[in-house]
Design a protein around this motif. Structure first.
Motif, mmCIF file in Angstrom:
data_model
loop_
_atom_site.group_PDB
_atom_site.id
_atom_site.type_symbol
_atom_site.label_atom_id
_atom_site.label_comp_id
_atom_site.label_asym_id
_atom_site.label_seq_id
_atom_site.Cartn_x
_atom_site.Cartn_y
_atom_site.Cartn_z
ATOM 1 N N LYS A 19 0.818 -1.217 0.000
ATOM 2 C CA LYS A 19 0.000 0.000 0.000
ATOM 3 C C LYS A 19 0.850 1.265 0.000
ATOM 4 C CE LYS A 19 -4.073 -2.007 2.213
ATOM 5 N NZ LYS A 19 -5.003 -1.957 3.383
ATOM 6 N N GLN A 20 2.135 1.114 0.330
ATOM 7 C CA GLN A 20 3.030 2.268 0.298
ATOM 8 C C GLN A 20 3.434 2.624 -1.125
ATOM 9 O OE1 GLN A 20 3.314 3.944 2.845
ATOM 10 N NE2 GLN A 20 3.959 2.875 4.687
ATOM 11 N N GLY A 21 3.170 1.731 -2.050
ATOM 12 C CA GLY A 21 3.599 1.977 -3.420
ATOM 13 C C GLY A 21 5.093 1.757 -3.552
ATOM 14 N N SER A 22 5.727 2.505 -4.433
ATOM 15 C CA SER A 22 7.167 2.403 -4.644
ATOM 16 C C SER A 22 7.881 2.853 -3.379
ATOM 17 C CB SER A 22 7.582 3.275 -5.839
ATOM 18 O OG SER A 22 8.945 3.122 -6.122
ATOM 19 N N GLY A 23 8.750 2.006 -2.825
ATOM 20 C CA GLY A 23 9.357 2.152 -1.510
ATOM 21 C C GLY A 23 9.679 3.550 -1.061
ATOM 22 N N GLY A 24 9.437 3.836 0.227
ATOM 23 C CA GLY A 24 9.806 5.107 0.828
ATOM 24 C C GLY A 24 8.869 6.248 0.525
ATOM 25 N N GLY A 25 7.842 6.026 -0.273
ATOM 26 C CA GLY A 25 7.031 7.139 -0.696
ATOM 27 C C GLY A 25 5.816 7.436 0.139
#
Length: 328
Positions: A122-128
């Motif tokens: 659910k965070q999408g592309s890491g760290g975002g």
């Protein structure tokens, strides 16, 4: 036990309670040779380069927000993820004595080709933090990124998982030579970080019928890939479809630019056909007496990374990369 015999691969355990299984050999089908042969070659090279090489501690880094202490006990962590086959062979040694660290529990985890971590889809592309970077529509280049991701906790603090996926995560034990190998895929990238793999080494515990009990974490680090290999991977699907801005190795605020000591992997692959697979090896020097759990350790940008950031963004404080940008 071969990789085709994985009765435990579908079972999830906490790291402290994984079922103990013999280290055995690992088949390297499709990649040529064996994982342990590759690892032994790396260890031999390090020793031949001079005795002082194996005495160097491998750099410690932050744990990052996406560690899950519930990985599966397995050497093949690929599951259903598409990507370039990667065989990661490690030699874990005591940096003081150069002796192998036997029966240690080694955890690795990394994002997939599109920059997504299992457990945090659910965070999408890491760290975002869910938003992710705006697509550029172009494959990555060596150009510096224009910003850093938002939403990562300050200092790279742990985030609670958002789902039950666990691909590209796994735990295995080192053998009597201090060697351990994993089959996975070449990691992708996400805005604010270069391509990397996370690792933890746990020692002084006991492998029993109940699992790996006690002990402590003596190393928390990251492995890195040279720019040539990353750019080669970017021409292959599904990496070519990853439109996230890419941070280069020189710009990364975690990699300390110290080569193998800093976690830079030794890679071997066909330069014309990287899609056929990559062998990655590294000797990891640890202090078994230390406790290095990666908590509260702020990122330390290298001089070249700081210079790159200064050259590519406004000198105003608000434009400077924050520690949270490099925590993943």
């Amino acid at each position: 036990m071969t990789e085709t015999q994985k009765p435990h691969s579908e079972q999830e355990w906490t790291r402290r309670k994984v079922v103990a299984v013999g280290a055995g050999g690992i088949a390297a089908a499709g990649l040529g040779g064996t994982a342990y042969a590759a690892g032994a070659a790396d260890r031999t090279g390090a020793t031949a380069a001079g005795a002082e090489v194996c005495y160097r501690l491998t750099s410690e880094t932050v744990e990052g927000p996406y560690y899950i202490d519930a990985d599966k006990l397995r050497r093949d962590i690929t599951e259903d993820r598409e990507g370039i086959p990667l065989l990661l062979a490690l030699n874990v040694i005591d940096s003081d004595t150069c002796r192998p660290v036997r029966n240690a529990a080694v955890d690795i985890w990394h994002c997939d080709a599109t920059g997504v971590y299992s457990g945090y889809e659910k965070q999408g592309s890491g760290g975002g933090g869910g938003g992710g970077p705006a697509p550029t529509g172009e494959p990555p280049t060596g150009e510096p990124p224009t910003g850093a991701p938002t939403g990562t906790p300050p200092g790279g603090g742990h985030q609670e998982p958002t789902d039950d996926t666990r691909y590209l995560r796994g735990t295995w034990r080192t053998d009597r030579h201090g060697q351990v190998a994993f089959r996975t895929v070449f990691p992708g990238w996400y805005r604010g970080r270069c391509v990397h793999i996370h690792v933890k080494v746990h020692v002084d515990g006991e492998w029993t019928d109940a699992g790996y009990e006690g002990g402590h974490t003596c190393h928390t680090g990251q492995f890195f890939f040279d720019e040539e290999s990353v750019l080669a991977s970017a021409a292959v699907e599904p990496y070519a479809s990853n439109t996230a801005e890419r941070t280069t190795l020189a710009e990364d605020t975690i990699y300390d630019q110290s080569g193998a000591q800093g976690g830079l992997l030794r890679l071997r692959y066909d330069r014309r056909h990287i899609d056929r697979g990559v062998h990655a090896t590294l000797t990891v020097g640890v202090d078994p007496e230390a406790t290095e759990d990666g908590q509260g350790r702020p990122p330390q940008p290298s001089a070249s990374a700081s210079a790159s950031a200064s050259a590519s963004v406004s000198p105003s404080p608000s434009a400077s990369p924050s520690p949270s940008a490099a925590a993943g």
